[in-house]
Design an enzyme around this catalytic site. Sequence first.
Site, PDB file in Angstrom:
ATOM      1  N   ASP A 449       0.807  -1.229   0.000  1.00  0.00           N
ATOM      2  CA  ASP A 449       0.000   0.000   0.000  1.00  0.00           C
ATOM      3  C   ASP A 449       0.836   1.273   0.000  1.00  0.00           C
ATOM      4  O   ASP A 449       0.386   2.287  -0.520  1.00  0.00           O
ATOM      5  CB  ASP A 449      -1.066   0.013   1.101  1.00  0.00           C
ATOM      6  CG  ASP A 449      -0.583  -0.389   2.468  1.00  0.00           C
ATOM      7  OD1 ASP A 449       0.507  -0.952   2.573  1.00  0.00           O
ATOM      8  OD2 ASP A 449      -1.314  -0.143   3.445  1.00  0.00           O
TER       9      ASP A 449
HETATM   10  C1  LAN Z   1       3.679  -0.218  10.019  1.00  0.00           C
HETATM   11  C2  LAN Z   1       3.383   1.149   9.588  1.00  0.00           C
HETATM   12  C3  LAN Z   1       2.658   1.301   8.305  1.00  0.00           C
HETATM   13  C4  LAN Z   1       1.798   0.102   7.973  1.00  0.00           C
HETATM   14  C5  LAN Z   1       0.777   0.365   6.843  1.00  0.00           C
HETATM   15  C6  LAN Z   1       1.408   0.882   5.558  1.00  0.00           C
HETATM   16  C7  LAN Z   1      -0.224   1.427   7.307  1.00  0.00           C
HETATM   17  C8  LAN Z   1       0.012  -0.926   6.593  1.00  0.00           C
HETATM   18  O1  LAN Z   1      -1.024  -0.744   5.683  1.00  0.00           O
HETATM   19  C9  LAN Z   1       0.950  -2.062   6.255  1.00  0.00           C
HETATM   20  C10 LAN Z   1       1.931  -2.327   7.393  1.00  0.00           C
HETATM   21  C11 LAN Z   1       2.739  -1.097   7.824  1.00  0.00           C
HETATM   22  C12 LAN Z   1       3.856  -0.884   6.825  1.00  0.00           C
HETATM   23  C13 LAN Z   1       3.406  -1.300   9.183  1.00  0.00           C
HETATM   24  C14 LAN Z   1       3.864  -2.645   9.593  1.00  0.00           C
HETATM   25  C15 LAN Z   1       4.377  -2.811  11.038  1.00  0.00           C
HETATM   26  C16 LAN Z   1       5.099  -1.576  11.554  1.00  0.00           C
HETATM   27  C17 LAN Z   1       6.322  -1.332  10.704  1.00  0.00           C
HETATM   28  C18 LAN Z   1       4.122  -0.401  11.439  1.00  0.00           C
HETATM   29  C19 LAN Z   1       2.842  -0.591  12.221  1.00  0.00           C
HETATM   30  C20 LAN Z   1       4.885   0.687  12.154  1.00  0.00           C
HETATM   31  C21 LAN Z   1       5.646  -0.040  13.288  1.00  0.00           C
HETATM   32  C22 LAN Z   1       5.509  -1.541  13.043  1.00  0.00           C
HETATM   33  C23 LAN Z   1       6.761  -2.329  13.473  1.00  0.00           C
HETATM   34  C24 LAN Z   1       6.511  -3.813  13.330  1.00  0.00           C
HETATM   35  C25 LAN Z   1       7.144  -1.960  14.897  1.00  0.00           C
HETATM   36  C26 LAN Z   1       8.210  -2.805  15.523  1.00  0.00           C
HETATM   37  C27 LAN Z   1       7.632  -3.962  16.214  1.00  0.00           C
HETATM   38  C28 LAN Z   1       7.842  -5.236  15.924  1.00  0.00           C
HETATM   39  C29 LAN Z   1       6.837  -6.227  16.336  1.00  0.00           C
HETATM   40  C30 LAN Z   1       9.039  -5.678  15.205  1.00  0.00           C
END
Ligand code: LAN
Length: 719
Positions: A449
Amino acid sequence: MNGTTFSGNLPTTELTRWRLKTEDGRQTWHYLRTDEEVAAWPQSVADKYHLGLPTDLPALATPGTPLDAARNGLSFFSKLQLSEGQWACEYGGPMFLLPANMIAYFVTNSEIPEEWRIEIQRYLAARANPEDGGWGLHIEGESTVFGTALNYAVLRIVGMSPDHPVCVKARKTLHALGGALQSPLWGKVMLSLMGCYGWEGVNPIPPELWLLPNWVPFHPWRWWVHNRQVFLAMSYLYSLKKARPVDDITIALRKELYVESYDSIDFSLHRNTIAPKDIYHPHTKVLDALNAILAVWGKWVCPSKLQEIARDHVYKLIKLEDENSDYCCLGPVNNPLNFVARYFTEGESHAVNMHRETIKDFLWMKNEGMLANGTDGVQCWDTSFLIQSVIECGFGEDPQYRDVLIKALQFLDAQQIREEPKEKDFCYRQQRKGAWPFSKRAQGYTVCDTTAEGLKSVLLLQSVPGMPKLISDERLLDSVEVLLTMQNANGGFASYELIRAGEWLESLNAAEVFGRIMVEYPYPECSTATIMGLQQFIKTHPNHPRRTKIENVVRRTVQYIKKAQEQDGSWYGSWGICFTYATMFATEALKSTGETYENSATMRKAVEFLLSKQRDDGGWGESYKSCETGVYTEHRETQVVNTAWAVIALMNAGYKERGPIEKGVKLIMQRQQPNGEWLQEGIEGVFNKSCMISYPNYKFTFTIKALGIYARIFGNEVS
Ligand code: LAN
C-alpha cells in the site's frame, strides 16, 4: 548544559533550541548548543508545532462551507511541510522501542548525548501510567513487566537516580507484577544483552533454523518480515550469548529489577515465566514442546561446528540487511539488534558507527520529551495522503497549492526505490524496484500500500495541467510491476511480501505480547490501496499492455474483499483503529468496480453497520479495544479521525441520504480550530492486534479528504 532548566523535579532542555533536519528524506532532531547556531538556524513552524511551542499562526476567517474548512486545514497543514516536500510527525505509541534503542546504545558503549538523557527522562516520566507509575506495551496500555522493566532500565541508563520518585513508583509496580523475571521473550533478550538476565533463561532462538532447506514449511524465510528480521538478529545474539560487562550500573539494576536476589535465581527454570498481564498470545503446547526439544538440542546435541556455520550464515544475512537499508534496517527493533550483533562481532567498525547514526532516525522530540518512533518516519505515506486530499478537494490546479504540491511531488520523485536489493534471493527479499517505501528510499522496503499510494499520488499530480512530469512512464511501470508481484492466491494483498506460509505457523508465535506476527495475511486495507493504484494507472494509460492483467487482478481482489466482510457489514482493520478504518478502504474498492448502495448488498450492509455506530453528536468514535478484541468498541469521546473515515466510507458506498453524512461533516468542521488545525485526540493506529501507534497527521489528511468528497457529492454547503 546550555539551556537546561527544571520543570517539576526533572531538568528540561530549552525547547527553542531543537531543530528537525531533513536530508534526502532522513529526519533527525538536533539540539543547538550555542546562541550563534540558534541565530543561524531559525526554528521553523513545523519545529515549533512538533515541540508543542506556540506557532502563532493566525486565526483564519470562520469557514462557512466544507471547502472553506478544507482550505483552512490546508493553510495550517502546509506550514508543516518540510523543506524537502514531505510531512513528519511523532510516530510513537509502542513502549518497547525506546528501550530497544537505548539498550543498544548502552550495550555498545555509545555515548548518549546529555540532551537525550534529559529528554528521555522527561518523556518516560510523562508517560508513566498515572495510577501505578509503570508502562505498558503501548502508551494507552496497562502496566506490564515488559514495559515497566525495560523503561525502568532506560531511566537508569540515562542517569535517573533509583531514589527519584519516578523510579521508586515504577519499581514498586514492577515488583508487584513479579519483577523482571516475568518478562516476555523480547524483554528477556534485551535484559540479557545488558547483563541483567541469564541467557539460559531465554527460550531457544536457534540460528540453525536458517540452515533448513527452503521447502521446509516453517523455514524463517516464510515468516512475516518484521518477525523474521527480529528473529534473525536475535538468533545470532542468542547463539553468541554475550552480554555487556558487568559494572556498577548493571549490578544496581540486578538488585532493582528483581524481587529475588539476582544470584539466587536459576534462570534456566524461568524460560516460560511470564506475567499473566503481559500475555496476549499464550504459548501453544506445540511451542512449549518444541522449546523443550530445542533447549536440549542447543545445549547437548547441536555440534559446535554446526552452530558456527549457522552463525556465519546468519551474520551474512544481517550484513545484507544493513547494506540493503543503508544501516537503517527494516524497523526500530532489528536496527538496534543488528547494531549490537555487529558490535559484539566487530568491535568498533564502520557498520557500528553507521548504526549509531541511524538510531537517530527513529528518535523524535516533542513537548513531553524524547521518544522512539515506530519507523524512521512516515514521509512517503503521509505525503501521499496529503496529495490525494488536495486533489479530492479539487484544488489541484489552484495556484495557492502549487508550490506545496510540486514539492510533494519532488519528494516522491526522490524517494522512489530505484534498484533491487543486493543478493535479493539469497536474503529472501520481495521485488522492490519502482516501489515507494513507508518512510524513505534508503530504508528500501516496499509495502504494497505504500507503493500503491505513492503511485496513485504521482499519477494524480502528474495529470494536473502544468504540473512537471518528474517521474517517467517507465518508472511508473516499475511500481506497477512491483504491485503485480504481490497478489496472493486468495486475491488479497498482504503488507511487505507475498504470504509465504499458513496461519498455522501462529502456533509457533513465541513473542507472547503480539498476535498475528508469524506470517503475512491478506488485508482489506492494503488490498484496496493496491487496486486503487493499479486502476489509476489504467485511467492514465488506458491502452497499456498490462490493462487486461490489471483488470483480472482487480476482479480477484474485490472478490477477496467481499469475502472478508464481517457479519455486521464491517471490515476488521489491522493497521488503523479499527472497523471504521478498514470499512473506508473496503468500500472504496467496491466502489471502484461499480458497486453502490443501490446495486450491492455488500454496500448496503456496510452502510447499515456505519449508521448503527453513528453517535448523537453526528460523529463516530472507536476505541483501540476493537483491535484487541475484534468487537466494535466505543471510545469515550467522539473522534474526528474515525468520523472522517466513516463519512468517507458512506460516500464511497454511494449512500444518498445527506443527513447522517452532513452531521459527520459538521462535527469535523466544529472541531476545527480558528487557525485551521485539528487537535490531537485518541490514538489512530495499531499493529499485531495489540500494539497501538499514533498517526497524528491523519487528523489533517482524512478530515480534509472527507470535506472535499462531501463538497463534490452533495455540494459545498452544510445547513
Ligand atoms: C507499520 C506502519 C505502516 C503500515 C501500513 C502501511 C499502514 C500498513 O497498511 C501495512 C503495514 C505497515 C507498513 C506497518 C507494519 C508494522 C510496523 C512497521 C508499522 C505498524 C509501524 C511499526 C511496526 C513495526 C513492526 C514496529 C516494531 C515492532 C515489531 C513487532 C518488530
